[in-house]
Design a protein around this motif. Sequence first.
Motif, PDB file in Angstrom:
ATOM      1  N   ASP A  69       0.461   4.835   1.864  1.00  0.00           N
ATOM      2  CA  ASP A  69      -0.401   5.663   3.021  1.00  0.00           C
ATOM      3  C   ASP A  69      -0.116   7.057   2.478  1.00  0.00           C
ATOM      4  O   ASP A  69       0.896   7.554   2.762  1.00  0.00           O
ATOM      5  CB  ASP A  69       0.186   5.137   4.148  1.00  0.00           C
ATOM      6  CG  ASP A  69      -0.426   5.899   5.319  1.00  0.00           C
ATOM      7  OD1 ASP A  69      -0.981   7.161   5.288  1.00  0.00           O
ATOM      8  OD2 ASP A  69      -0.375   5.515   6.188  1.00  0.00           O
ATOM      9  N   ARG A  70      -1.149   7.719   1.953  1.00  0.00           N
ATOM     10  CA  ARG A  70      -1.570   9.017   1.509  1.00  0.00           C
ATOM     11  C   ARG A  70      -1.022   9.939   2.875  1.00  0.00           C
ATOM     12  O   ARG A  70      -0.396  11.060   2.541  1.00  0.00           O
ATOM     13  CB  ARG A  70      -2.653   9.515   1.011  1.00  0.00           C
ATOM     14  CG  ARG A  70      -2.862   8.750  -0.329  1.00  0.00           C
ATOM     15  CD  ARG A  70      -4.648   8.794  -0.566  1.00  0.00           C
ATOM     16  NE  ARG A  70      -5.075   7.915  -1.619  1.00  0.00           N
ATOM     17  CZ  ARG A  70      -4.668   8.250  -2.696  1.00  0.00           C
ATOM     18  NH1 ARG A  70      -4.386   9.451  -3.244  1.00  0.00           N
ATOM     19  NH2 ARG A  70      -5.159   7.436  -3.784  1.00  0.00           N
ATOM     20  N   LYS A  71      -1.460   9.658   3.861  1.00  0.00           N
ATOM     21  CA  LYS A  71      -1.160  10.517   4.913  1.00  0.00           C
ATOM     22  C   LYS A  71       0.259  10.627   5.493  1.00  0.00           C
ATOM     23  O   LYS A  71       0.630  11.594   5.976  1.00  0.00           O
ATOM     24  CB  LYS A  71      -2.368   9.999   6.212  1.00  0.00           C
ATOM     25  CG  LYS A  71      -3.672  10.315   5.781  1.00  0.00           C
ATOM     26  CD  LYS A  71      -4.660  10.236   6.977  1.00  0.00           C
ATOM     27  CE  LYS A  71      -6.240  10.742   6.563  1.00  0.00           C
ATOM     28  NZ  LYS A  71      -6.662   9.813   5.446  1.00  0.00           N
ATOM     29  N   GLU A  72       0.652   9.390   5.571  1.00  0.00           N
ATOM     30  CA  GLU A  72       1.993   9.219   6.329  1.00  0.00           C
ATOM     31  C   GLU A  72       3.155   9.379   5.214  1.00  0.00           C
ATOM     32  O   GLU A  72       4.368   9.176   5.382  1.00  0.00           O
ATOM     33  CB  GLU A  72       2.186   8.004   6.809  1.00  0.00           C
ATOM     34  CG  GLU A  72       1.280   7.814   7.978  1.00  0.00           C
ATOM     35  CD  GLU A  72       1.236   8.357   9.038  1.00  0.00           C
ATOM     36  OE1 GLU A  72       2.383   9.005   9.655  1.00  0.00           O
ATOM     37  OE2 GLU A  72       0.273   8.522   9.874  1.00  0.00           O
ATOM     38  N   LYS A  73       2.699   9.324   3.837  1.00  0.00           N
ATOM     39  CA  LYS A  73       3.611   9.332   2.662  1.00  0.00           C
ATOM     40  C   LYS A  73       4.878   8.076   3.030  1.00  0.00           C
ATOM     41  O   LYS A  73       5.852   8.304   3.017  1.00  0.00           O
ATOM     42  CB  LYS A  73       4.537  10.734   2.571  1.00  0.00           C
ATOM     43  CG  LYS A  73       3.393  11.934   2.295  1.00  0.00           C
ATOM     44  CD  LYS A  73       3.991  13.142   1.917  1.00  0.00           C
ATOM     45  CE  LYS A  73       3.142  14.415   2.140  1.00  0.00           C
ATOM     46  NZ  LYS A  73       1.778  14.158   1.365  1.00  0.00           N
ATOM     47  N   ARG A  74       4.102   6.890   3.214  1.00  0.00           N
ATOM     48  CA  ARG A  74       4.905   5.818   3.632  1.00  0.00           C
ATOM     49  C   ARG A  74       4.217   4.552   2.808  1.00  0.00           C
ATOM     50  O   ARG A  74       3.107   4.592   2.436  1.00  0.00           O
ATOM     51  CB  ARG A  74       5.437   5.579   4.770  1.00  0.00           C
ATOM     52  CG  ARG A  74       3.959   4.934   5.569  1.00  0.00           C
ATOM     53  CD  ARG A  74       4.398   5.132   7.158  1.00  0.00           C
ATOM     54  NE  ARG A  74       5.216   3.582   7.754  1.00  0.00           N
ATOM     55  CZ  ARG A  74       5.483   3.530   8.765  1.00  0.00           C
ATOM     56  NH1 ARG A  74       5.129   4.180   9.726  1.00  0.00           N
ATOM     57  NH2 ARG A  74       6.007   2.382   8.888  1.00  0.00           N
ATOM     58  N   TRP A 103       0.990  -1.251   0.162  1.00  0.00           N
ATOM     59  CA  TRP A 103       0.190  -0.268   0.117  1.00  0.00           C
ATOM     60  C   TRP A 103       0.909   1.333  -0.083  1.00  0.00           C
ATOM     61  O   TRP A 103       2.020   1.289   0.721  1.00  0.00           O
ATOM     62  CB  TRP A 103      -0.713   0.171   1.370  1.00  0.00           C
ATOM     63  CG  TRP A 103      -1.584  -0.924   1.709  1.00  0.00           C
ATOM     64  CD1 TRP A 103      -1.296  -2.172   2.576  1.00  0.00           C
ATOM     65  CD2 TRP A 103      -2.961  -1.445   1.360  1.00  0.00           C
ATOM     66  NE1 TRP A 103      -2.168  -3.063   2.495  1.00  0.00           N
ATOM     67  CE2 TRP A 103      -3.366  -2.587   1.960  1.00  0.00           C
ATOM     68  CE3 TRP A 103      -3.933  -0.755   0.682  1.00  0.00           C
ATOM     69  CZ2 TRP A 103      -4.744  -3.255   1.708  1.00  0.00           C
ATOM     70  CZ3 TRP A 103      -5.143  -1.369   0.296  1.00  0.00           C
ATOM     71  CH2 TRP A 103      -5.578  -2.594   0.952  1.00  0.00           C
ATOM     72  N   GLN A 152      -7.752   2.202   4.943  1.00  0.00           N
ATOM     73  CA  GLN A 152      -8.325   3.171   4.813  1.00  0.00           C
ATOM     74  C   GLN A 152      -7.761   4.253   3.972  1.00  0.00           C
ATOM     75  O   GLN A 152      -6.507   4.796   4.531  1.00  0.00           O
ATOM     76  CB  GLN A 152      -9.023   3.914   5.975  1.00  0.00           C
ATOM     77  CG  GLN A 152      -9.759   5.195   5.729  1.00  0.00           C
ATOM     78  CD  GLN A 152     -10.441   5.548   6.975  1.00  0.00           C
ATOM     79  OE1 GLN A 152     -10.475   6.954   7.282  1.00  0.00           O
ATOM     80  NE2 GLN A 152     -10.988   4.771   7.912  1.00  0.00           N
ATOM     81  N   ASP A 153      -8.107   4.651   3.044  1.00  0.00           N
ATOM     82  CA  ASP A 153      -7.527   5.668   2.196  1.00  0.00           C
ATOM     83  C   ASP A 153      -6.228   5.428   1.555  1.00  0.00           C
ATOM     84  O   ASP A 153      -5.267   6.506   1.265  1.00  0.00           O
ATOM     85  CB  ASP A 153      -7.549   7.136   2.853  1.00  0.00           C
ATOM     86  CG  ASP A 153      -7.758   8.113   2.236  1.00  0.00           C
ATOM     87  OD1 ASP A 153      -8.117   8.074   0.882  1.00  0.00           O
ATOM     88  OD2 ASP A 153      -7.515   9.390   2.378  1.00  0.00           O
ATOM     89  N   CYS A 154      -5.650   4.299   1.742  1.00  0.00           N
ATOM     90  CA  CYS A 154      -4.442   3.733   1.013  1.00  0.00           C
ATOM     91  C   CYS A 154      -4.672   3.167  -0.394  1.00  0.00           C
ATOM     92  O   CYS A 154      -5.542   2.564  -0.313  1.00  0.00           O
ATOM     93  CB  CYS A 154      -3.873   2.824   1.971  1.00  0.00           C
ATOM     94  SG  CYS A 154      -3.173   3.201   3.598  1.00  0.00           S
ATOM     95  N   ALA A 155      -3.791   3.726  -1.063  1.00  0.00           N
ATOM     96  CA  ALA A 155      -3.787   3.062  -2.620  1.00  0.00           C
ATOM     97  C   ALA A 155      -2.982   1.695  -2.561  1.00  0.00           C
ATOM     98  O   ALA A 155      -2.157   1.684  -2.018  1.00  0.00           O
ATOM     99  CB  ALA A 155      -3.066   4.107  -3.542  1.00  0.00           C
TER     100      ALA A 155
END
Lengths: 199, 199, 199, 199
Positions: free
Chosen positions: D130-135, D128, D150-153
């Motif tokens: 993780d858009r929020k953590e940029k990881r 994945w 959630q909300d991960c690509a």
Amino acid sequence: MKQFTAKSFNIPALKGISAKTIEEHLKLYQGYVKNSNGIMEMYGKYNADPVANSYVLGELGRRFSFEYNGMRNHEVYFSALEGGPLPLKDSSPFKKLIAEDWKSFDEWLNGFKIMAATTRGIGWAVLWYDRKEKRLLASWVDEQHLGQLQDCAMILGVDMWEHSYVADYQPSGKKQYVEDYIANLNWEIIEENFKKASA
Amino acid sequence: MKQFTAKSFNIPALKGISAKTIEEHLKLYQGYVKNSNGIMEMYGKYNADPVANSYVLGELGRRFSFEYNGMRNHEVYFSALEGGPLPLKDSSPFKKLIAEDWKSFDEWLNGFKIMAATTRGIGWAVLWYDRKEKRLLASWVDEQHLGQLQDCAMILGVDMWEHSYVADYQPSGKKQYVEDYIANLNWEIIEENFKKASA
Amino acid sequence: MKQFTAKSFNIPALKGISAKTIEEHLKLYQGYVKNSNGIMEMYGKYNADPVANSYVLGELGRRFSFEYNGMRNHEVYFSALEGGPLPLKDSSPFKKLIAEDWKSFDEWLNGFKIMAATTRGIGWAVLWYDRKEKRLLASWVDEQHLGQLQDCAMILGVDMWEHSYVADYQPSGKKQYVEDYIANLNWEIIEENFKKASA
Amino acid sequence: MKQFTAKSFNIPALKGISAKTIEEHLKLYQGYVKNSNGIMEMYGKYNADPVANSYVLGELGRRFSFEYNGMRNHEVYFSALEGGPLPLKDSSPFKKLIAEDWKSFDEWLNGFKIMAATTRGIGWAVLWYDRKEKRLLASWVDEQHLGQLQDCAMILGVDMWEHSYVADYQPSGKKQYVEDYIANLNWEIIEENFKKASA
């Protein structure tokens, strides 16, 4: 530590389902037995320090049901094929109880096959005997452990995991697989399951 | 159609757990009974055209286990409180079997309380009697229906859903709730559960 | 190792939901953050021998989603209460998109509240923004991690776990809790969630 | 009502995975798209009386995630095979980010393949963003919808449902299937998934 032991099944040549599929399927069953024992062993090991290892112990205690039910489900599945196809006698109390709850045996069997073939996802179509109510129930089990009915005996279980049929039927042959598994059943064994549970 | 019927329980004043919590908790139990019957009824209705309604029938057949096990789990939970706290006799075959599998009754109880209090999420800490192996097993059930062990009798079940303790203990009082539920147990009833299952 | 960090929320006095419940609920949120980091750490440790530890690694890899989504869900839940109740402007593109998909904002909100209050079990009633389709979707999430929609942003999430409302409302006050949580919302923050996801 | 639309994929001859398996697998994908639309349609129909139909609406709202994620997971799976195998350039920021989090690309890939081949049950091994953590994060998804982050690509997803490999490899060939799927990947497309999510 007490061990779970893999059973042997005497399965004849089947309609539709190849010997290779049964051979591979039995290996999967043996994997459930092995991993049921494996979790018990890991549990014992981590339990030497139950506070420090509480997270891992919690996950093993949660996952045990997957392995345990994977073992039990398959024992019902394979044993029902032993001895080759035999019909259910009209005089059978089991057949009469089905007819009581679902109008007729044929109507029940038709609905049960639809449930097996059309419920989305993988899992098991199951006929249960409810010891407390002395009645039969039908329901769906996801994976191996999601939806088992407490203290109910699995009288009949159709494995709808894809390892049961994909090599022989392709995914699109799901419905034919259900027909064939039902055609291969030794109903005397299924009746025996009922007798033991209802005794 | 045969109906499931909600049982009554004669529960005394308890240590830690308020009468209000028991009153509300019993309403939830009655909801599971009502919805078990409700699914059976809906199932009958949609089954008038099983092909057109196959998707909804599939979901009802999947969800039945939630309501059914919600009913059964709570019956074990409440009945174990009836008659007030009574200890387990040292001469009890049940106590001896626990000691066989877990070194001693106290060691087992300590591990069981840790499982109840620390397993992440909501669900049930359960002691089972495995009819096939004639042994006891302990494992975790998520929600009501995720992780029931096939054909095993629930001998003891600690409800770790938050409705069991949050009004009296707050979420942070989870551990004390486990201690109190155990302290409130009538072990003669639990032993009776074992006797019935192992008969 | 990179760490997840618990956020702080500036939550005013609320209608119906007590400061004590928020205080306890925030501790649960912090537990999800702590355990997300904890799994990453355990994963690193067991990964030193990935073959010998494959069973435990598999379970940690399966369970991570519970902790991670428990963290994310609560961040959406608490942040929507910051700054106190503010309505959604009629001119808002978000409000217009809701009306496009569900006839009117009020009709959508009514249906959403029914889903939150009547869906069986614990979990979350969620409004999502689907980045790929540029549309809104509403669905139910069981526990924290069962039913998240891939790559969709959670615009609004109503926590239907019992820790959210049982101490203030009792289980039977579930419906009033849903009304009150909605009444406490700062819709400007929810609109902001939509703007960020749809940018 | 807005509809979800099945995509087409231009998949070349593959190592190990037969054209027949891909053909059948694509039909399953189309089934998820069809049933995502089907649930939306049923939802609209039963929503004409949301109170009387609340039980069925609740179950459809719970099950939508199975169909929706079944659609999205497969879109990531099939698109990564388009254009035939192409390596990941050493200069790629995606490759560098993997190396940051897991020591080296090779070490990560090795661990990821073990997770795919040894995690018990069916599901998906997923990488994945993780858009929020940029990881980047790696975890397991059960079935289609149990464990999405959630909300991960989803950057890379290996389908471990048995329809992916049993006809070509038998259940016992699971490990070889993982090797072959990875060998068939067009990493430029995977890198593109990362670029879009991290933009």
